[in-house]
Structure formats: structure tokens, C-alpha cells
Write a protein that holds these residues in place. Structure first.
Motif, mmCIF file in Angstrom:
data_model
loop_
_atom_site.group_PDB
_atom_site.id
_atom_site.type_symbol
_atom_site.label_atom_id
_atom_site.label_comp_id
_atom_site.label_asym_id
_atom_site.label_seq_id
_atom_site.Cartn_x
_atom_site.Cartn_y
_atom_site.Cartn_z
ATOM 1 N N GLY A 60 66.942 7.320 76.662
ATOM 2 C CA GLY A 60 67.499 8.052 75.495
ATOM 3 C C GLY A 60 66.853 7.009 74.158
ATOM 4 O O GLY A 60 67.325 7.120 73.155
ATOM 5 N N ILE A 61 66.036 6.228 74.499
ATOM 6 C CA ILE A 61 65.350 5.262 73.512
ATOM 7 C C ILE A 61 63.916 5.702 73.423
ATOM 8 O O ILE A 61 63.373 5.575 74.465
ATOM 9 N N LEU A 62 63.392 5.663 72.308
ATOM 10 C CA LEU A 62 61.908 5.661 72.215
ATOM 11 C C LEU A 62 61.485 4.572 71.715
ATOM 12 O O LEU A 62 61.902 3.891 70.741
ATOM 13 N N SER A 69 52.214 1.130 66.446
ATOM 14 C CA SER A 69 51.047 1.402 65.832
ATOM 15 C C SER A 69 50.428 0.059 65.273
ATOM 16 O O SER A 69 50.921 -0.775 65.742
ATOM 17 N N PRO A 70 49.308 -0.183 64.836
ATOM 18 C CA PRO A 70 48.620 -1.211 64.789
ATOM 19 C C PRO A 70 49.405 -2.041 64.065
ATOM 20 O O PRO A 70 50.122 -1.866 62.796
ATOM 21 N N ASP A 71 49.849 -3.277 64.660
ATOM 22 C CA ASP A 71 50.717 -4.386 64.267
ATOM 23 C C ASP A 71 52.309 -3.838 64.052
ATOM 24 O O ASP A 71 53.068 -4.847 63.610
ATOM 25 N N ASN A 72 52.742 -2.889 64.482
ATOM 26 C CA ASN A 72 53.898 -2.396 64.359
ATOM 27 C C ASN A 72 54.441 -1.835 65.560
ATOM 28 O O ASN A 72 53.868 -1.117 66.294
ATOM 29 N N ALA A 73 55.824 -2.268 65.839
ATOM 30 C CA ALA A 73 56.493 -1.363 66.967
ATOM 31 C C ALA A 73 57.967 -1.083 66.428
ATOM 32 O O ALA A 73 58.583 -1.757 65.605
ATOM 33 N N TRP A 74 58.359 -0.142 67.024
ATOM 34 C CA TRP A 74 59.859 0.335 66.644
ATOM 35 C C TRP A 74 60.523 0.820 67.871
ATOM 36 O O TRP A 74 60.037 1.347 68.872
ATOM 37 N N ALA A 75 61.886 0.999 67.922
ATOM 38 C CA ALA A 75 62.729 1.510 68.868
ATOM 39 C C ALA A 75 63.541 2.658 67.829
ATOM 40 O O ALA A 75 63.884 2.106 66.830
ATOM 41 N N MET A 76 63.710 3.845 68.450
ATOM 42 C CA MET A 76 64.193 4.884 67.910
ATOM 43 C C MET A 76 65.149 5.692 68.846
ATOM 44 O O MET A 76 64.928 5.795 69.798
ATOM 45 N N ASP A 77 66.237 5.991 68.143
ATOM 46 C CA ASP A 77 67.269 6.914 68.998
ATOM 47 C C ASP A 77 66.742 8.186 69.368
ATOM 48 O O ASP A 77 66.424 8.885 68.414
ATOM 49 N N ALA A 78 66.612 8.600 70.532
ATOM 50 C CA ALA A 78 65.830 9.961 70.997
ATOM 51 C C ALA A 78 66.903 11.133 70.707
ATOM 52 O O ALA A 78 66.537 12.028 70.622
ATOM 53 N N HIS A 79 68.171 10.871 70.114
ATOM 54 C CA HIS A 79 68.877 11.826 69.846
ATOM 55 C C HIS A 79 68.778 12.241 68.644
ATOM 56 O O HIS A 79 68.996 13.500 68.300
ATOM 57 N N ASP A 80 68.603 11.527 67.754
ATOM 58 C CA ASP A 80 68.312 11.664 66.278
ATOM 59 C C ASP A 80 67.286 11.123 65.165
ATOM 60 O O ASP A 80 67.316 11.385 64.277
ATOM 61 N N GLY A 81 66.373 10.349 65.966
ATOM 62 C CA GLY A 81 65.386 9.730 65.197
ATOM 63 C C GLY A 81 65.766 8.615 64.419
ATOM 64 O O GLY A 81 64.977 8.150 63.469
ATOM 65 N N THR A 82 66.937 8.001 64.507
ATOM 66 C CA THR A 82 67.304 6.832 64.210
ATOM 67 C C THR A 82 66.444 5.540 64.355
ATOM 68 O O THR A 82 66.477 5.403 65.475
#
Lengths: 332, 556
Positions: free
Chosen positions: B114-116, B120-133
Motif C-alpha cells: 500500500g505504499i508507493l 526522479s533525479p536526486d529525489n525520492a518519495w513515499a506515497m500512500d497508494a490509497h490517495d496519493g498523500t
């Protein structure tokens, strides 16, 4: 910009040229088009006859905003990918030409025998322009160590050059270009035979079925430089223009489209854009029209005046292109 | 009673996801990728990009609809979610899209529990796969280097791995985005730049890199816990005694010869082979200084043992290349039938316009075919299946009309193999350029220098569906765009008989995989990565990036 660019050839470049469908090659959205004929009559042949009025129209159109593709509502075009163009690396302060010349002299006398006159490698010495020591060196301090000690196990003798001379050699080496990636050619590209090109133009190439050396192509040799002409022979006039005689963009009639609605009514004009799902056009009276597409409905007929050039792409022989170029440059 | 309890216990274990108690990703589970998540760069190790999910199919897909859109911002912060900053740059470089502004997501997005996990170059994120937070964001201050793209993250238990353009492998805690350690991948000063998605196989993190000048290529394996280097496999000979050394004019030429591994490879658990493609030789546009010789292992499909890094086999798809046409495209692993017999295969649709099928156990060559109708640069396919170039189609002073263009018949955007149709799908570009040689002195042609290229026309961009048994196209669907074309990205097929693609005119489209009939589309702007799919709470999601935005679709 195309995302496929991303791995410039993971390496490839930052090239200013567009790598993508020519449908995306939008050089001049101002397209002086032939006199406004009935849409169905507008074809390649008419270009020859319409040029006199194209001039008048061009003036008129210049005052009119070109038909632009409306910005997509859903999402703006993605940010262009980073296409950082590399200069010779590492970045050096610009060198004093006198020091470079002095360094070159010392190099030629002492080093060129093994490392090549251009420092890019010889029989027994490696390419110094690409040497990591030379790249890391700032002002001769690293190079000097090798010069003073030699490389006995590799057959390089010692040289008792002064620090000042070594610094000059370093400056010379650092001034050598590493890579000119993508830079336009300055070489003379003309190798063809003009007579053969003329024969091809009027014969096997069938160029004269749409073009005329005294009509639409009159003076083309004066207007554009050879490389531009050669590229236009293939592209039909779309593409970058080069050189000091960059000239104005050739007048290419626009792509047109006729849409036959379910009622039988025909709507036609200059094609704005076409996808599997939408066709959009600008009617002669300036009205923008667009229609959703469902499979093969509505019926669409597209006319691209450059169709013959596109169809020729798989059939060209380079020698014929070169001959045509040599011929067209004579049309002054 | 006891039997009922036993039965209930047995059933409850069946319902558990492959990973234990929702914590992190057990690398062993990638071997049994069920399609319910997207745990590695290509969804699984085969790189078929074929999902077994069927909730979306030719009957239901017309009801696919937008679930949410997530938004990403790049740079050091101030976005309303925590941003952790790292980097070794004494004087960080300002780079739009990386240190500020809108990032451009062109890599794979991991989905686990459930986590995305997005990069991208120089950047990383974690995002909630339920709603894009966005849950956290990591930003790496860069020293520079080409910021052309980043192909994605890798996950090992609770640890993520990111390659930075300035050649550092960073390990993050997936729960918080905090940096655990970083290690050098390659020498930043030699103009390496790193864009690949790492691939986790067991206790190996496989890391590639790229270069724009003339450095040697290699792939490395790092320890996921400590970042220690486990092995390094050079793709060009570095010593005189290397068996490949005689395929270059000199050792110096080989050591400056390229063969970059800038795309993730595939993994065959039966043979423990990590199979990847290598890039072009250097100098790219002339072979005068490196010899009219094959230049191994440039432009090859290479298999190394994942535990030792030792070469198992190779096949060179384009000996002595002079057009910068890498062979780094996905080597797709699948089982099939060849000449009537079941075979374990690997296939690659290469940038140079040719399609290759090999035995993935032995490297034996099985088939070469031309999948780009426009490709005009080769004299012939020789007895070994190698494509022999026609020298008059090299860059010339007078100009040569050549297809493919520099971008290639295809490039990094991934292909897909659909076992239901038996077709290998790839986005095909049939562009033509005039290639001009800009110097008559090959010694001045360093790296990618010495050539000017001008686009002069195209026969369009298409989805090519290749029958791997014959190498012939079963069909080719040309995108009908005029004045609407944007960049292409990769493909996805599913067991629901669907083929997802960017139609190069701003839409994500679901096609019937049998015949490319569009069944559903959403005009969301140009998708910048390949669509992916996974299950979440009983719904099948389709996920795609459009620059800095993440779109999730499902049935409502």
C-alpha cells in the motif's frame, strides 16, 4: 519534449535537433499557404502556381496570429528533460594563447615523438588529452611528477624541463578539445554531380512533377546553404536552417483535412491536430472546429502536401541526394 | 473442533501477503511475484511486464476511472511533508526539476503493502497508494552531471536504494526517508552519470552506471546492509590477458571503450544469471581508432553469475557499432516454443532496429530479425545472427540518410511480452536523419563527438507486435497522430488481454492486446513512464506518471 530522450543514448546528447516524429517538427507555425483554393483542389501541384499569391498572403498572414494548437486543458506539456550540453570537461579558465603556443612548442620537441603531434597518442605513448592525470592536473603539478621521473617500466625517459615549461605544456594539453559533441559541421558537404542531379530532378526522381527550378525553387541556392538544401530535399522543407544564409523558412502549404459528419456535411480546413480520439481543424473563415473520433468515424481525409517526401524516405540513394544538392546549389 | 481450528489457521496463512506482517519486502518474495504488488523495477525479474491480474479486462476496462492524482515537488523542501536532504556536494548545483521545480518521473514506481516508492533525479518519495498523500521526501544535493532521468528505486526489507546522477548509491529507510549510508558508484570526474534503477536479487543490490565521454563500463553488486562492494564486472577488457582484449585495436582503446550498463537487467533464478544489455563503443561515430573489430562486450546481451559477477555468456547484437545504438534495452525472459521445441528464451528489441532471441541458459543465438521497416544501415545479418553494418551509412562528410535516428528504433522505455498472445510488443520509432561527419580526423572524435545529426522525416511511431518464433511483425499499429505527438514511454500487458500504452498524443490508452483496438483512454497529458498495475483492497489499480503527477485508476 519526447521522454525517450531521456537516455540520450544515455549519452547522447544534448542535441538541439529534434528527435521525434516529423509531425512534431514545428518550425514555423506561420505557414504561408497557397492561395485559398477549394479544399479538395488544394494539392501539391497547386504550389507551383500559387507562389505569386503566396507572397501577398504571407504578408497578410504575418499580421495574423498563426493557428496554434491550443494548450491541453488536462495537463501542461511535461517539463523538458534536462539536456545539459557538456563542454570540454573539466572546466578550465581560458588559456593565454602565448602560453599555449609555447607549451605546444615544448611538447612537439620533447613529447610528440611518443605521444603524437596532437597529444592523442602515438606508437608508444598513450593519449594524453584523455589521461586522468592530465584531467586532474591543475597547473602542471601532476604532469610534472611524471615528466621528471619518467615511467621507466613503460619506456618513458625522464625529462628535466623547468616547472614553468611544464606548466606551459599543461596549459597546451588542457586547451585541447575533449569532445565537440553535436557541434554542426563546418566541412564542405558538396560531393555530387550537378548534371546528374539535374537529370535526376527532371527524370527518375520525379521532382519536377511538383517542383520547378525556375518556379518554386528559383534562387534556392542563394537563399539556403548546401546543408540546409540537402536536408530540405529529404524533409520537404521542414527542419532547421543552418549557416550564415539561414534564410526564411520555405513556404510549405499546410496539411489539410476534410471531416465528413454523420449527416453527410463536410467540414474542412487546415489540420490543427489529429489523434486516435480527436480531429481538430481551422476552417477557412478562421473558426476552430474539433470532433471526437470513434474508431473510423467520422470519416477523415487528410492531405499532407509533403506526402511524397515522406513516401520517398525508404527509397533514397545517398548519391542521388548528393547530386540533387549539387544541382540545387547552382540555382542562384 | 481441532480440525476446524487447523483449517482456519491454514486458510488465514493463505490470505497473508507474501511479505511478513506488512513490514518491508522480503527479497525472496520477488521470485514469486504474484502481480499483487510491484516490488522491483519491472514488476518481476523477467521484465515481461505482463501482469497476471484479470479484474481489468477487455470487458471491464471501459469502466476504468480516476481514483486519485498525487503531486510531487523537487528540491530541499517546504512542501508540507518532511524532506530529508543529503549529498556530498561542496557547491551544489541548481538544476530545475531536481533541486527545484517540478520533477519528471520516468522510472518505475514500486508498490509494496500500500505504499508507493517513487524517484526522479536526486529525489525520492513515499506515497500512500490509497490517495496519493506524500509521506516523506528525500532530496540529494548534486555535484552536477547529466540529469537525464532516473529509472526507479529498489527495495530490500525496509531499505530503499537510489542512484544519483552524480554517481552515488544512497540507501534510505523506507519508513522515514532517512539516509542510512551512501557509496560511490563510479567516478564523477570521469563524466559518469548514474540513472539506472538498482535491482535487488537476494542479498545483492545490482547497480549500473553510464558515461558520456570515454570511460569503461561496468556493473556492480553491493551488500544491501552495509553497502560494501561485493563484485564489479567490467564490460570492456581492462587487462591484456582478458580474452576480449584482442577484439580492440589496443588496450588503451578498450579501457576507454564504453559499453555502459545503464539499464536494469533481468534475473533467472534457475541459473542465477543476471542478464543485461551493454551500451555502445566509444568513440561512438568512428571505429578508426578502436579498429574494425567487434569491440567486446559493447552492444551485447551479457549474462553474469549474480553471486560471483563472473561472465557466463554473451551475445553481441551489433559488432563494431558506429551509431551510438546501445543494446541496453530490456532482455526479456520467457519460456516459449522455438522450432517446435520448448525453450528457455531471452529476447531483446534493440535500439538499432533489430530483434534478437537467444537461449537464456547458454546464450545460444536463435533468431535475428529486423523489426524496424525503416532501418537501412546494415548490409546483412551474418551466419552468427550478428548485424553487419554498411559503412556508407556511417556518418559521412557529405551526409548519409540513416534510420534509425540517434534516439533509436526504440530506447529505454520498456517493451512487454504477453504469453497469451505470444507477442513481444515494443514502441517502434521509424525516424530518419542525415548524419554528417564533422571532422576528417578520427583522432579528434572523442566520446560522442564528430557527428552532426539532422532529423529529416519519419514514418511514424508505432506499437510493433513481434512474433518471437519468426521475428516477423504480427502487426504494427501506427499512432495516427499529426501535430499531436509527444514522447513515448513503455508498455504493459495483462492477463485481462489488455495492452497499456502512452499513445504519444497525451493519452494513456488500454488497447486490446490482440489487435491494438483502443478500448479505453484518458487524456491526462503525456505519460512519462510505463504504466504499472497492482491490487489494493481488492481493486486492481493502474498507475502512471505524467511528469510530476502520479495518476491512479481503478474500477469504482
Amino acid at each position: 519534449m519526447p521522454t525517450y530522450w531521456a537516455q540520450p543514448p544515455e549519452n547522447s546528447a544534448c542535441s538541439p535537433w529534434l528527435l521525434g516524429d516529423s509531425s512534431r517538427l514545428r518550425y514555423s507555425s506561420l505557414r504561408a499557404f497557397a492561395c485559398v483554393f477549394d479544399i479538395r483542389g488544394l494539392n501539391f501541384m497547386s504550389l507551383r502556381f500559387s507562389l505569386p499569391c503566396a507572397g501577398v498572403l504571407a504578408l497578410a498572414l504575418a499580421a495574423v496570429a498563426p493557428a496554434q494548437r491550443p494548450a491541453p486543458a488536462a495537463h501542461p506539456a511535461p517539463a523538458p528533460l534536462q539536456r545539459v550540453r557538456h563542454s570540454a570537461y573539466p572546466v578550465r579558465p581560458s588559456a593565454d594563447p602565448a602560453v599555449v603556443a609555447h607549451g605546444k612548442q615544448i611538447f612537439e620537441t620533447n613529447c610528440a615523438f611518443c605521444h603524437g603531434e596532437d597529444a592523442r597518442g602515438g606508437e608508444t605513448g598513450p593519449n594524453l588529452v584523455r589521461s586522468q592525470i592530465v584531467l586532474d592536473d591543475q597547473n602542471g603539478e601532476k604532469i610534472g611528477v611524471v615528466v621528471h621521473n619518467g615511467r621507466p617500466n613503460l619506456g618513458m625517459p625522464k625529462f628535466s624541463l623547468s616547472d614553468q615549461d611544464i606548466a606551459a605544456v599543461a596549459t597546451f594539453l588542457h586547451a585541447q578539445p575533449l569532445s565537440d559533441r553535436g557541434a554542426p559541421t563546418q566541412l564542405d558537404i558538396l560531393v555530387g554531380n550537378a548534371e546528374a542531379g539535374k537529370a535526376y530532378f527532371n527524370g527518375a526522381g520525379k521532382c519536377s512533377s511538383c517542383h520547378s527550378a525556375t518556379g518554386d525553387l528559383a534562387g534556392v541556392g542563394a537563399k539556403y546553404d548546401p546543408k540546409t538544401i540537402q536536408n530540405f530535399i529529404v524533409s520537404g522543407g521542414r527542419g532547421r536552417r543552418f549557416g550564415p544564409r539561414a534564410g526564411a523558412a520555405p513556404k510549405i502549404p499546410p496539411t489539410t483535412v476534410t471531416v465528413t459528419l454523420a449527416s453527410g456535411q463536410k467540414v474542412g480546413g487546415i489540420l490543427n491536430h489529429l489523434t486516435a480520439f480527436v480531429v481538430a481543424l481551422t476552417q477557412p473563415d478562421g473558426t476552430y472546429r474539433s470532433f471526437l473520433r470513434h474508431g473510423n468515424l467520422p470519416k477523415i481525409e487528410v492531405h499532407d502536401p509533403l506526402q511524397a517526401h515522406t513516401e520517398m524516405l525508404p527509397h533514397w540513394k545517398d548519391t542521388d541526394i548528393h547530386n540533387l544538392t549539387s544541382y540545387l546549389v547552382t540555382l542562384k | 473442533m481441532k480440525k476446524t481450528i487447523q483449517l482456519l489457521l491454514a486458510l488465514s496463512f493463505c490470505l497473508l501477503p507474501a511479505t511478513v506482517s506488512g513490514q518491508g519486502l522480503d527479497p525472496a518474495s520477488i521470485l514469486k511475484a504474484s502481480g499483487n504488488s510491484w516490488p522491483t523495477y519491472a514488476g518481476d525479474y523477467s521484465q515481461r511486464r505482463f501482469s497476471p491480474l484479470t479484474q481489468l479486462n477487455t470487458t471491464t476496462v471501459h469502466n476504468l476511472t480516476l481514483a486519485w492524482i498525487g503531486h510531487l515537488s523537487a528540491g530541499p523542501g517546504g512542501f508540507g511533508y518532511p524532506t530529508i536532504t543529503g549529498g556530498v556536494a561542496a557547491n551544489p548545483v541548481t538544476i530545475p526539476g531536481s533541486s527545484e521545480g517540478e520533477p519528471h518521473v520516468s522510472g518505475s514506481i514500486l508498490e509494496v503493502n500500500g505504499i508507493l516508492y517513487i524517484s526522479s533525479p536526486d529525489n525520492a518519495w513515499a506515497m500512500d497508494a490509497h490517495d496519493g498523500t506524500v509521506l516523506w521526501h528525500y532530496f540529494w544535493k548534486s555535484r552536477g552531471a547529466t540529469h537525464i532521468g532516473n529509472r526507479g528505486l529498489a527495495l530490500y526489507h525496509n531499505w530503499l536504494y537510489l542512484e544519483t546522477p552524480d554517481d552515488v548509491l544512497v540507501s534510505l529507510d523506507a519508513r522515514t526517508g532517512k539516509e542510512r549510508w551512501h557509496r560511490d558508484i563510479s567516478d564523477f570526474d570521469e563524466q559518469y552519470f548514474s540513472t539506472a534503477a538498482p535491482v535487488v536479487v537476494g542479498n545483492h543490490v545490482l547497480v549500473g552506471t553510464g558515461d558520456d565521454l570515454d570511460a569503461p563500463g561496468f556493473v556492480q553488486s553491493f551488500d544491501p546492509e552495509t553497502g560494501a562492494l561485493q563484485w564489479k564486472f567490467y564490460t570492456v577488457p581492462m587487462t591484456k590477458d582478458d580474452p576480449a582484449a584482442k577484439t580492440w585495436s589496443s588496450l588503451d582503446a578498450a579501457r576507454h571503450g564504453g559499453a555502459m550498463v545503464w539499464m536494469p537487467g533481468s534475473y533467472d533464478p534457475e541459473t542465477h544469471l543476471y542478464i543485461f544489455g551493454t551500451g555502445n563503443p566509444i568513440p561512438a561515430y568512428t571505429d578508426a581508432t578502436r579498429g574494425h573489430l567487434p569491440d567486446l562486450y559493447t552492444c551485447s546481451v551479457v549474462a553474469v553469475n549474480v553471486d560471483t559477477g563472473k561472465l557466463a555468456w554473451y551475445y553481441q547484437t551489433s559488432p563494431d557499432d558506429t551509431h551510438d545504438w546501445d543494446s541496453t534495452q530490456a532482455p526479456v525472459l520467457f519460456d516459449g516454443t522455438f522450432h517446435g521445441k520448448p525453450r528457455k528464451l531471452v529476447a531483446q528489441a534493440s535500439r538499432n532496429g533489430y530483434f534478437f532471441v537467444l537461449d537464456r541458459v547458454t546464450g545460444q543465438h536463435l533468431l535475428t530479425s529486423k523489426f524496424s521497416g525503416a532501418a537501412n544501415w546494415a548490409k546483412e545479418i551474418d551466419a552468427s545472427g550478428a548485424v553487419v553494418r554498411e559503412p556508407s551509412k556511417d556518418s559521412t562528410v557529405a551526409g548519409s540518410l540513416v534510420s534509425p535516428d540517434n534516439g533509436g528504433a526504440t530506447n529505454w522505455p520498456p517493451p512487454t511480452y504477453d504469453p497469451q498472445t505470444g507477442l513481444f510488443y515494443v514502441v517502434l520509432r521509424e525516424n530518419y536523419s542525415e548524419y554528417y561527419l564533422t571532422t576528417k580526423n578520427p583522432r579528434l572524435m572523442v566520446g560522442l563527438g564528430g557527428k552532426e545529426e539532422d532529423g529529416v522525416g519519419t514514418l511514424g511511431t508505432s506499437i510493433a507486435a513481434i512474433d518471437y518464433k519468426t521475428g516477423k511483425l504480427a502487426w504494427k499499429y501506427r499512432f495516427p497522430n499529426i501535430n499531436g505527438g509527444w514522447g513515448f514511454s513503455g508498455l504493459l500487458t495483462t492477463a485481462g488481454h489488455l495492452l497499456f500504452a502512452n499513445d504519444t498524443a497525451g493519452s494513456l490508452v488500454a488497447y486490446d492486446a490482440a489487435n491494438a483496438r483502443p478500448l479505453w483512454h484518458a487524456r491526462i497529458g503525456a505519460p512519462t513512464n510505463a504504466a504499472e498495475t497492482y491490487m489494493l483492497d481488492g481493486k486492481q489499480y493502474v498507475l502512471v506518471a505524467v511528469g510530476p503527477s502520479i495518476f491512479a485508476f481503478s474500477l469504482q
